[in-house]
Scaffold this motif. Structure first.
Motif, PDB file in Angstrom:
ATOM      1  N   ALA A 140       0.836  -1.211   0.000  1.00  0.00           N
ATOM      2  CA  ALA A 140       0.000   0.000   0.000  1.00  0.00           C
ATOM      3  C   ALA A 140       0.870   1.260   0.000  1.00  0.00           C
ATOM      4  N   TYR A 141       1.947   1.255   0.806  1.00  0.00           N
ATOM      5  CA  TYR A 141       2.846   2.429   0.824  1.00  0.00           C
ATOM      6  C   TYR A 141       3.431   2.695  -0.568  1.00  0.00           C
ATOM      7  N   LEU A 142       3.650   1.629  -1.314  1.00  0.00           N
ATOM      8  CA  LEU A 142       4.244   1.790  -2.650  1.00  0.00           C
ATOM      9  C   LEU A 142       3.195   1.983  -3.735  1.00  0.00           C
ATOM     10  N   GLY A 143       1.913   2.110  -3.316  1.00  0.00           N
ATOM     11  CA  GLY A 143       0.864   2.383  -4.293  1.00  0.00           C
ATOM     12  C   GLY A 143       0.252   1.147  -4.926  1.00  0.00           C
ATOM     13  N   HIS A 144       0.444  -0.029  -4.275  1.00  0.00           N
ATOM     14  CA  HIS A 144      -0.131  -1.261  -4.821  1.00  0.00           C
ATOM     15  C   HIS A 144      -1.051  -1.933  -3.813  1.00  0.00           C
ATOM     16  N   GLY A 145      -1.795  -1.098  -3.077  1.00  0.00           N
ATOM     17  CA  GLY A 145      -2.672  -1.628  -2.036  1.00  0.00           C
ATOM     18  C   GLY A 145      -3.732  -2.565  -2.570  1.00  0.00           C
ATOM     19  N   ASP A 146      -4.124  -2.379  -3.839  1.00  0.00           N
ATOM     20  CA  ASP A 146      -5.183  -3.245  -4.377  1.00  0.00           C
ATOM     21  C   ASP A 146      -4.629  -4.527  -5.000  1.00  0.00           C
ATOM     22  N   SER A 147      -3.314  -4.642  -5.142  1.00  0.00           N
ATOM     23  CA  SER A 147      -2.752  -5.886  -5.699  1.00  0.00           C
ATOM     24  C   SER A 147      -1.431  -6.223  -5.002  1.00  0.00           C
ATOM     25  N   PRO A 148      -1.532  -6.524  -3.689  1.00  0.00           N
ATOM     26  CA  PRO A 148      -0.285  -6.723  -2.919  1.00  0.00           C
ATOM     27  C   PRO A 148       0.558  -7.901  -3.419  1.00  0.00           C
ATOM     28  N   TYR A 149      -0.096  -8.956  -3.936  1.00  0.00           N
ATOM     29  CA  TYR A 149       0.723 -10.085  -4.369  1.00  0.00           C
ATOM     30  C   TYR A 149       1.483  -9.759  -5.663  1.00  0.00           C
ATOM     31  N   ASP A 150       0.859  -8.974  -6.532  1.00  0.00           N
ATOM     32  CA  ASP A 150       1.591  -8.500  -7.716  1.00  0.00           C
ATOM     33  C   ASP A 150       2.838  -7.724  -7.292  1.00  0.00           C
ATOM     34  N   TYR A 151       2.650  -6.906  -6.254  1.00  0.00           N
ATOM     35  CA  TYR A 151       3.787  -6.119  -5.759  1.00  0.00           C
ATOM     36  C   TYR A 151       4.903  -7.050  -5.259  1.00  0.00           C
ATOM     37  N   MET A 152       4.510  -8.088  -4.539  1.00  0.00           N
ATOM     38  CA  MET A 152       5.508  -9.033  -4.005  1.00  0.00           C
ATOM     39  C   MET A 152       6.280  -9.712  -5.152  1.00  0.00           C
ATOM     40  N   THR A 369      -5.306 -13.235  -1.414  1.00  0.00           N
ATOM     41  CA  THR A 369      -6.695 -12.845  -1.688  1.00  0.00           C
ATOM     42  C   THR A 369      -7.541 -12.955  -0.423  1.00  0.00           C
ATOM     43  N   GLY A 370      -7.026 -13.661   0.594  1.00  0.00           N
ATOM     44  CA  GLY A 370      -7.789 -13.851   1.810  1.00  0.00           C
ATOM     45  C   GLY A 370      -8.675 -15.088   1.747  1.00  0.00           C
ATOM     46  N   GLU A 371      -8.645 -15.760   0.612  1.00  0.00           N
ATOM     47  CA  GLU A 371      -9.454 -16.953   0.407  1.00  0.00           C
ATOM     48  C   GLU A 371      -9.003 -18.088   1.337  1.00  0.00           C
ATOM     49  N   LEU A 372      -7.697 -18.102   1.652  1.00  0.00           N
ATOM     50  CA  LEU A 372      -7.143 -19.142   2.520  1.00  0.00           C
ATOM     51  C   LEU A 372      -6.665 -18.502   3.824  1.00  0.00           C
ATOM     52  N   PRO A 373      -7.375 -18.752   4.936  1.00  0.00           N
ATOM     53  CA  PRO A 373      -6.900 -18.208   6.217  1.00  0.00           C
ATOM     54  C   PRO A 373      -5.644 -18.950   6.674  1.00  0.00           C
ATOM     55  N   VAL A 374      -4.763 -18.245   7.379  1.00  0.00           N
ATOM     56  CA  VAL A 374      -3.494 -18.836   7.814  1.00  0.00           C
ATOM     57  C   VAL A 374      -3.716 -20.144   8.585  1.00  0.00           C
ATOM     58  N   ARG A 375      -4.758 -20.179   9.411  1.00  0.00           N
ATOM     59  CA  ARG A 375      -4.955 -21.385  10.242  1.00  0.00           C
ATOM     60  C   ARG A 375      -5.237 -22.633   9.388  1.00  0.00           C
TER      61      ARG A 375
END
Ligand code: ZN
Length: 500
Positions: A140-152, A369-375
């Protein structure tokens, strides 16, 4: 001239970062056990100096001026584009966030090590949650808050997106899973395994001599680099100072050899970057996937070929007369190209390795995407492992806890390995179009043509083009998994007598 003023600033930031890298190399190769804390202090002091150089306000002013200048040359544009990317990463993260992330990375690492030792995923889950949250904030700080995995993904491979990787991996998976199933069912698989197990008792000093001859012969310049021993093999440094490492085991002689050839591929790339551009985009590699393509091409397409061994096998037998006496040439070749599914990524062979990466990509994607919770990670891992690799881990230690990467927030790194395999295969078929009998070169111990071609087409390009664009220019085609599938079918289908 803002560009003339920018270049030395970039060079200085880069030079300082190479000093930091050298501290890291020394830590893994030479550090006395009692010096860890002192080295940590040196690292953090150095990191501050590097950061100050990389975020110098004057650099920002010059970049803004250049971006507003019409008609920059293509080379200047590439330098400005990549410098902007680095500058934004160095300046857009608040200092508090950087501190929090560093501290969390260290806590996460220790939590992971404990959880892995005790096979206790639940104790590690909160750290993973936190790392995901930090990764989202960083994007988000780098302007990719809507696509964090793309940023990664872009962090390691500029210009690569999750959608692009998804398309490539889906196609690869479709072809690779049946190939692996067929190889494993072949009677030759057991013979290859047995052949590998007979390679025992290879004296380490002779192993050192052999791999030094091999890596020197394929083109590594020992006047501008060296190889040492560390726990995990790696390659660091660039230009005229490239540091590679390996590790030796008497009963696993192929491990040191192939890991050294792999690191040599990385080293050749770094030695081949244009020295006059060291420190800017024209003198830096085109991303981790392209880097990995260079290591994989030498390790796999070249060093697992019959031509390569026609040249090196006599010397191998000469250096290791006793342990090789009962090993036939065909058994040696099978041992080099053994395929056996394993739960553990770092133990995987060239064919199944890609499935380990697809598994991690699919899971990372769903985490973001949040589809898979860490647990639910351990269960999702077991399901994916059964589906892709055909094996289900009995413990999380052999499943979701096996890799260190996520413990300090290094998401999006895994796909580079498999993209690198795809690029290597695609480059390889271009090479074969231009020089169909290249294995005859290898059989004479001649690797010059291949190295020269890579130097000119890949290494000398630096980061003028990003990886996907460079692949298109060099091969005339978009990156596609079909070349990797073809290569694996040709090499392994033939060897194992299977044709899925
Ligand atoms: Zn590598």
């Amino acid at each position: 001239m803002p560009f003339a003023e920018l270049l030395p600033l970039l060079k200085r930031a880069h030079t300082l970062s190479t000093i930091g890298e050298l501290l890291g190399w020394d830590e893994q190769v030479n550090l006395p056990p009692g010096a860890a804390e002192q080295r940590a202090a040196q690292h953090s002091a150095m990191a501050e100096v590097v950061h100050a150089a990389a975020s110098a306000p004057r650099m920002g002013e010059l970049l803004s001026q250049l971006e507003a200048t019409p008609e920059l040359s293509a080379e200047t544009q590439a330098v400005v584009r990549e410098a902007r990317r680095d500058y934004d990463r160095a300046t857009k993260l608040p200092p508090d966030f950087v501190r929090e992330k560093a501290a969390q990375g260290s806590r996460g690492f220790h939590a992971w090590a404990r959880a892995k030792a005790g096979d206790d995923f639940a104790s590690y889950a909160p750290f993973l949650e936190k790392n995901l949250e930090l990764a989202r904030r960083e994007a988000a700080y780098l302007g990719h808050g809507d696509s964090p995995y793309d940023y990664m993904l872009d962090k390691h491979d500029p210009g690569v997106t999750a959608a692009a990787v998804d398309r490539l991996f889906t196609e690869l998976k479709r072809d690779l899973v049946p190939l692996v199933r067929a190889i494993v069912a072949s009677p030759i698989a057991a013979r290859a395994r047995a052949a590998g197990e007979r390679l025992r008792g290879f004296p380490i000093n002779a192993q050192q001599m052999f791999l030094r001859e091999v890596t020197g012969r394929i083109g590594f310049d020992y006047q501008r680099g060296r190889i040492d021993v560390s726990l995990h093999p790696f390659c660091s440094g660039t230009g005229s100072d490239v540091r590679m490492t390996t590790r030796y085991q008497e009963d696993q002689p192929l491990d040191a050899l192939f890991s050294s050839i792999h690191e040599t591929g990385h080293g050749l790339y770094e030695q081949g970057l244009p020295a006059e551009h060291l420190g800017n985009a024209l003198g830096i590699h085109a991303g981790m996937a392209m880097h990995e393509s260079q290591s994989r091409l030498w390790e796999n397409q070249v060093a697992r070929s019959r031509g390569f061994w026609r040249f090196f096998e006599p010397r191998w037998r000469e250096l290791f007369p006793a342990p090789t006496r009962e090993v036939s040439s065909e058994d040696l070749y099978l041992a080099i190209n053994a395929v056996e599914p394993t739960l553990i990524r770092v133990d995987a062979d060239e064919v199944t390795y890609n499935l380990h990466i697809i598994l991690r990509f699919e899971i990372e994607k769903r985490l973001f995407t949040g589809e898979l919770p860490v647990r639910d990670l351990p269960a999702a891992w077991r399901v994916a492992s059964r589906e892709l690799i055909g094996l289900e881990p009995a413990t999380d230690r052999e499943g979701v806890l096996q890799d260190v990467h996520w413990s300090d927030g290094a998401f999006g790194y895994f796909p580079s390995y498999c993209l690198g395999n795809m690029i290597a295969a695609q480059l390889w078929y271009r090479v074969l179009e231009l020089r169909p009998a290249i294995e005859e070169d290898f059989a004479r111990g001649d690797f010059r043509w291949l190295l020269d071609w890579l130097r000119e087409n890949v290494h000398a390009q630096g980061r003028r083009f990003r990886a996907l664009e460079l692949v298109r220019r060099v091969t005339g085609q978009e990156l596609s998994p079909k070349h990797l599938t073809r290569y694996l079918r040709e090499r392994y289908g033939g060897l194992y007598g299977v044709h899925p």
